[in-house]
Write an enzyme that holds these catalytic residues in place. Structure first.
Site, short mmCIF file in Angstrom:
data_model
loop_
_atom_site.label_atom_id
_atom_site.label_comp_id
_atom_site.label_asym_id
_atom_site.label_seq_id
_atom_site.Cartn_x
_atom_site.Cartn_y
_atom_site.Cartn_z
N CYS A 166 90.96 -10.07 1.11
CA CYS A 166 91.89 -10.86 1.90
C CYS A 166 91.57 -10.78 3.39
CB CYS A 166 93.33 -10.40 1.66
SG CYS A 166 94.47 -11.34 2.69
N LYS B 193 102.33 -24.89 2.99
CA LYS B 193 102.46 -24.65 1.54
C LYS B 193 103.90 -24.86 1.08
CE LYS B 193 101.02 -20.37 2.02
NZ LYS B 193 100.72 -18.93 1.88
N CYS C 260 99.87 -6.65 4.61
CA CYS C 260 100.24 -7.25 5.89
C CYS C 260 101.62 -7.88 5.72
CB CYS C 260 99.19 -8.28 6.35
SG CYS C 260 99.45 -9.93 5.68
N LYS D 276 106.51 -24.04 -2.37
CA LYS D 276 106.56 -23.31 -3.64
C LYS D 276 107.80 -23.65 -4.44
CE LYS D 276 103.50 -19.83 -1.95
NZ LYS D 276 103.23 -18.41 -1.66
N CYS E 137 102.86 -11.38 0.21
CA CYS E 137 102.38 -11.99 -1.05
C CYS E 137 102.91 -11.31 -2.31
CB CYS E 137 100.87 -12.04 -1.06
SG CYS E 137 100.19 -13.06 0.25
N CYS F 204 99.95 -6.66 -3.48
CA CYS F 204 99.09 -7.82 -3.24
C CYS F 204 97.63 -7.38 -3.24
CB CYS F 204 99.45 -8.47 -1.91
SG CYS F 204 98.88 -7.50 -0.50
N ARG G 38 102.47 -25.83 -4.73
CA ARG G 38 101.57 -24.87 -5.39
C ARG G 38 101.94 -24.72 -6.86
NH1 ARG G 38 99.35 -21.12 -1.64
NH2 ARG G 38 98.91 -22.21 0.30
N ARG H 26 91.16 -19.88 -7.13
CA ARG H 26 92.48 -19.67 -7.76
C ARG H 26 92.77 -20.78 -8.76
NH1 ARG H 26 97.25 -19.19 -3.55
NH2 ARG H 26 96.30 -17.16 -3.13
FE1 SRM Z 1 99.79 -15.18 -0.45
C1 SRM Z 1 97.99 -16.02 2.30
C2 SRM Z 1 97.08 -13.87 -1.87
C3 SRM Z 1 101.44 -15.08 -3.37
C4 SRM Z 1 102.74 -15.58 1.24
N1 SRM Z 1 97.85 -15.05 0.10
C5 SRM Z 1 97.29 -15.50 1.25
C6 SRM Z 1 95.77 -15.41 1.21
C7 SRM Z 1 95.23 -16.69 0.68
C8 SRM Z 1 95.09 -14.97 2.52
C9 SRM Z 1 94.59 -16.05 3.46
O1 SRM Z 1 95.35 -16.96 3.81
O2 SRM Z 1 93.42 -15.94 3.89
C10 SRM Z 1 95.62 -14.25 0.17
C11 SRM Z 1 94.31 -14.20 -0.61
C12 SRM Z 1 93.96 -12.76 -0.92
C13 SRM Z 1 92.85 -12.59 -1.89
O3 SRM Z 1 91.80 -12.06 -1.49
O4 SRM Z 1 93.01 -12.95 -3.05
C14 SRM Z 1 96.91 -14.40 -0.61
N2 SRM Z 1 99.31 -14.70 -2.30
C15 SRM Z 1 98.17 -14.07 -2.68
C16 SRM Z 1 98.26 -13.57 -4.11
C17 SRM Z 1 96.93 -13.60 -4.85
C18 SRM Z 1 98.86 -12.15 -4.06
C19 SRM Z 1 98.76 -11.34 -5.31
O5 SRM Z 1 98.31 -10.19 -5.17
O6 SRM Z 1 99.14 -11.78 -6.39
C20 SRM Z 1 99.33 -14.53 -4.65
C21 SRM Z 1 98.78 -15.81 -5.20
C22 SRM Z 1 99.85 -16.62 -5.85
C23 SRM Z 1 99.38 -17.87 -6.53
O7 SRM Z 1 98.86 -17.78 -7.66
O8 SRM Z 1 99.58 -18.97 -5.99
C24 SRM Z 1 100.11 -14.81 -3.37
N3 SRM Z 1 101.74 -15.38 -0.98
C25 SRM Z 1 102.23 -15.19 -2.24
C26 SRM Z 1 103.66 -15.07 -2.19
C27 SRM Z 1 104.58 -14.79 -3.39
C28 SRM Z 1 105.12 -16.04 -3.99
O9 SRM Z 1 104.72 -17.14 -3.64
O10 SRM Z 1 106.00 -15.91 -4.83
C29 SRM Z 1 104.02 -15.20 -0.87
C30 SRM Z 1 105.46 -15.07 -0.30
C31 SRM Z 1 106.30 -16.26 -0.55
C32 SRM Z 1 106.06 -17.28 0.52
O11 SRM Z 1 105.17 -18.10 0.36
O12 SRM Z 1 106.76 -17.24 1.54
C33 SRM Z 1 102.82 -15.41 -0.12
N4 SRM Z 1 100.29 -15.75 1.44
C34 SRM Z 1 101.56 -15.79 1.95
C35 SRM Z 1 101.49 -16.09 3.35
C36 SRM Z 1 102.69 -16.24 4.32
C37 SRM Z 1 103.19 -17.64 4.31
C38 SRM Z 1 104.21 -17.90 5.41
O13 SRM Z 1 105.07 -18.73 5.20
O14 SRM Z 1 104.11 -17.30 6.47
C39 SRM Z 1 100.11 -16.22 3.67
C40 SRM Z 1 99.51 -16.54 5.04
C41 SRM Z 1 99.56 -17.97 5.39
O15 SRM Z 1 99.90 -18.84 4.59
O16 SRM Z 1 99.27 -18.25 6.55
C42 SRM Z 1 99.39 -15.99 2.45
FE1 SF4 Z 2 96.56 -10.63 2.19
FE2 SF4 Z 2 98.76 -10.05 3.51
FE3 SF4 Z 2 98.88 -11.60 1.35
FE4 SF4 Z 2 98.39 -9.05 1.08
S1 SF4 Z 2 100.27 -9.92 1.94
S2 SF4 Z 2 97.23 -10.72 0.08
S3 SF4 Z 2 97.21 -8.58 2.86
S4 SF4 Z 2 97.88 -12.12 3.25
#
Ligand code: SRM
Ligand code: SF4
Length: 588
Positions: free
Chosen positions: A444, A217, A483, A219, A487, A438, A145, A76
């Site tokens: 993922c 993390k 899930c 943000k 994201c 997402c 981030r 990323r």
């Molecule tokens: Fe996310 C975890 C993809 C934005 C909340 N996110 C992941 C992981 C890395 C899975 C993992 O931990 O193994 C995913 C990788 C998938 C892949 O194959 O690429 C993933 N997140 C993404 C992206 C690529 C989604 C997308 O389709 O665009 C976004 C990357 C953003 C970036 O450039 O940095 C992405 N993730 C977000 C957002 C939206 C935002 O930040 O505005 C959220 C919700 C806001 C938040 O953080 O609360 C988000 N991602 C999560 C979470 C839940 C965090 C939590 O507090 O519980 C996880 C799981 C974790 O961290 O344990 C996660």
């Molecule tokens: Fe993966 Fe769940 Fe984030 Fe979708 S919402 S990219 S399934 S961790």
């Protein structure tokens, strides 16, 4: 015995890592196609995730293969405010072809992701990203981030100031460890430093983070009350610019937003941020540091499920939390300015920048840049970036802006897109334009079910139903995730579809475009092929009973869950075979 709760294993990896070094360099050089447990966690801070192709895993299981895992890496790139050049985008496209799975992904935080990079190519990939003056440092991990910022390239002083604040935040909040520099920017064979960057030259210490970085993390986003395109309320820390007489007079500081939830753990929940204070522009960086240091010192380091800032604020209450931030900042902070979010612009289509040049917002479905059959977006971008060389901005809705376009090149840009089978934004339905999904399957590791690969088909059907209902031009956000981690930010939009089991989704309703309100669970465990027939009664009700100008989300919020369920149940009972057509009559 100490009463201190036991630290989570990730904390131990961080403590023992000597500022994010751990065993990464040694394991990078070994024969394996994967890293060990500790390195997997540390590598996130360097911007990469170890994954495996879950389609291939499933096939392997069917074939009875012993080890069904095909390891690869997601890499990323963090891109503050989504700002990059044509040359940088071209280099990322080259990389996705050379070392990735031939696709590039715009993320929901204005970043770029490569998927499918094998371990053998990891050093080269991260090194090359740095060669083009981009970085993967802190794209993931327990740090600040990618800092989001409204990407509109207006030349007005307001937007210049937002961008300057974003750059100042990045400069002040990025990790300082030289581990990144040593591992990725130094030739592993000769030991020579081949690139400058990726860490402070002299400071070994992390003055902001300390040796264990943050509990989770973190943000940060910068936006406007009149244009919340970066979804400020979904961030741990949001700076909402308040504008008077064409000038930014200060920022409302929003704290504790976050989407992630674990349905089996009641202690977890999504939250929109709380309005904590109003500050002058010159206070922003130091207030950000204070907010981050409070989270560093008091965030939960025993249980990662409840380690985000939103839980600390929930446990303490906003008043106590604000007092602690003031203590770290060294001064009291004013109450929030009464102005709040009242606009959201996705910046899609043609716009004047303010300097005689234009920018064009192109909707990229779910952020995926690829060539597939007649649709050749990747090739179109190659030609646009190679010939017209516009500036590039990525949006928080996974789309792209071409900036600094000479008005004389307007037709040329459109014809390049058309000749590559890419629809212009103006030809895309409103529902598709305002949707995002997402990544989910197949990369993922946390995906329960499909998202990016499922949403286009759902929208195809929905377009037909919206047309029947005469609602095609309605603007509402539709966001899908594979899930409950959220994201694509599915808990504050008009309609959220959240993967709950294989092929099944929870349907949320009642949030809104402005992003300042959570939606509610309207229907649970809806099979993928029933999502549209579940939404049709809701849309029918909306069509019949909305007030003038009321949005879908506001309508659902006004009616509330029970009323929506009762009405739509009655509608479905009266129209058992015609769920996907417009109701002629209202239910009794
Ligand atoms: Fe996310 C975890 C993809 C934005 C909340 N996110 C992941 C992981 C890395 C899975 C993992 O931990 O193994 C995913 C990788 C998938 C892949 O194959 O690429 C993933 N997140 C993404 C992206 C690529 C989604 C997308 O389709 O665009 C976004 C990357 C953003 C970036 O450039 O940095 C992405 N993730 C977000 C957002 C939206 C935002 O930040 O505005 C959220 C919700 C806001 C938040 O953080 O609360 C988000 N991602 C999560 C979470 C839940 C965090 C939590 O507090 O519980 C996880 C799981 C974790 O961290 O344990 C996660
Ligand atoms: Fe993966 Fe769940 Fe984030 Fe979708 S919402 S990219 S399934 S961790």
């Amino acid at each position: 015995m100490s009463d201190e709760p036991k630290l989570s294993p990730v904390e131990t990896f961080k403590i023992q890592s000597n500022y994010l070094r751990g065993e990464i360099a040694q394991e990078l050089a070994d024969e394996n196609d994967f890293f060990g447990k500790g390195s997997i966690q540390l590598l996130k801070h360097h911007g990469t995730y170890q994954q495996d192709d879950r389609d291939a895993r499933a096939m392997g299981r069917k074939d009875g293969a012993k080890s069904a895992k095909h390891y690869s890496f997601m890499v990323r790139t963090r891109i503050p405010g989504g700002r990059l050049t044509s040359e940088q985008l071209l280099a990322e496209i080259d990389l996705c072809e050379e070392v990735g799975n031939t696709t590039l992904r715009i993320t929901s935080r204005q970043g770029l992701q490569l998927h499918g990079v094998v371990k053998h190519d990891l050093w080269k990939t991260i090194h090359r990203i740095n060669e083009i003056q981009l970085s993967t440092l802190a794209a993931c991990g327990d740090v600040v981030r990618n800092v989001m910022c409204c990407p509109a390239p207006f030349t007005h002083a307001i937007h210049q100031e937002l961008e300057q604040l974003t750059d100042d935040l990045v400069a002040n909040l990025s990790p300082r460890t030289r581990a990144y520099h040593e591992i990725w920017l130094t030739d592993p064979e000769s030991g020579e430093e081949t690139l400058v960057g990726g860490g402070s030259e002299s400071a070994e210490l992390e003055p902001l983070y300390g040796p264990t970085y943050l509990p989770r993390k973190f943000k940060v986003a910068v936006g406007l009350a009149s244009d919340n395109c970066v979804d400020l309320y979904a961030n741990d820390l949001g700076f909402m610019a308040i504008v008077e007489s064409g000038k930014i007079i200060g920022y409302n500081v929003l704290v504790g937003g976050g989407m992630g939830v674990t349905p089996s753990a009641e202690k977890t929940f999504p939250a929109v941020a709380k309005r904590m204070a109003f500050i002058k522009p010159e206070q922003a960086v130091d207030v950000a540091k204070a907010v981050i240091m409070v989270q560093r010192d008091f965030g939960n380091r025993a249980d990662r499920k409840i380690a985000r800032l939103k839980y600390l604020i929930h446990n303490w209450g906003l008043e106590k939390y604000k007092a602690k931030v003031e203590e770290y900042y060294g001064q009291p902070l004013a109450d929030p300015h009464p102005e709040d979010v009242h606009g959201f612009d996705d910046h899609i289509g043609w716009h004047e920048q303010g300097d005689g040049r234009l920018f064009y917002g192109l909707n990229v479905e779910n952020g995926r840049i690829h060539d597939h059959g007649d649709f050749r977006l990747k090739s179109a971008l190659r030609e646009i970036c190679g010939t017209l060389k516009p500036g590039i901005r990525l949006t928080a809705h996974q789309s792209i802006l071409f900036t600094d376009v000479d008005p004389a090149d307007r037709d040329k840009l459109q014809s390049i897109l058309r000749s590559h089978g890419v629809k212009l934004s103006e030809e895309i339905s409103s529902v598709r334009r305002w949707s995002m999904a997402c990544v989910a399957w197949p990369t993922c590791g946390l995906a329960i079910t499909e998202s990016e690969r499922a949403l286009p088909g759902i929208i195809d059907q929905l377009e037909v139903e919206l047309a029947k209902l005469g609602l095609s031009h309605e603007t509402f956000t539709l966001r899908m995730t594979g899930c409950p981690n959220g994201c694509a930010r599915p808990y504050n939009c008009d309609i959220g579809l959240v993967g709950k089991a294989v092929g099944k989704y929870t349907v949320f309703a009642g949030g809104r475009l402005l992003g300042d309100r959570l939606n509610f669970n309207f229907r649970d465990m809806v099979p993928a092929d029933e999502v549209v027939s579940t939404l049709v009664p809701l849309l029918t009700y909306f069509k019949q009973e909305r007030t003038a100008g009321e949005t879908l989300g506001d309508f659902c919020h006004r009616k509330g869950r029970d009323d929506l369920v009762t009405w739509t149940d009655a509608y479905t009972a009266q129209n058992p075979t015609a769920q996907n057509t417009q109701a002629e009559t209202q239910p009794a």
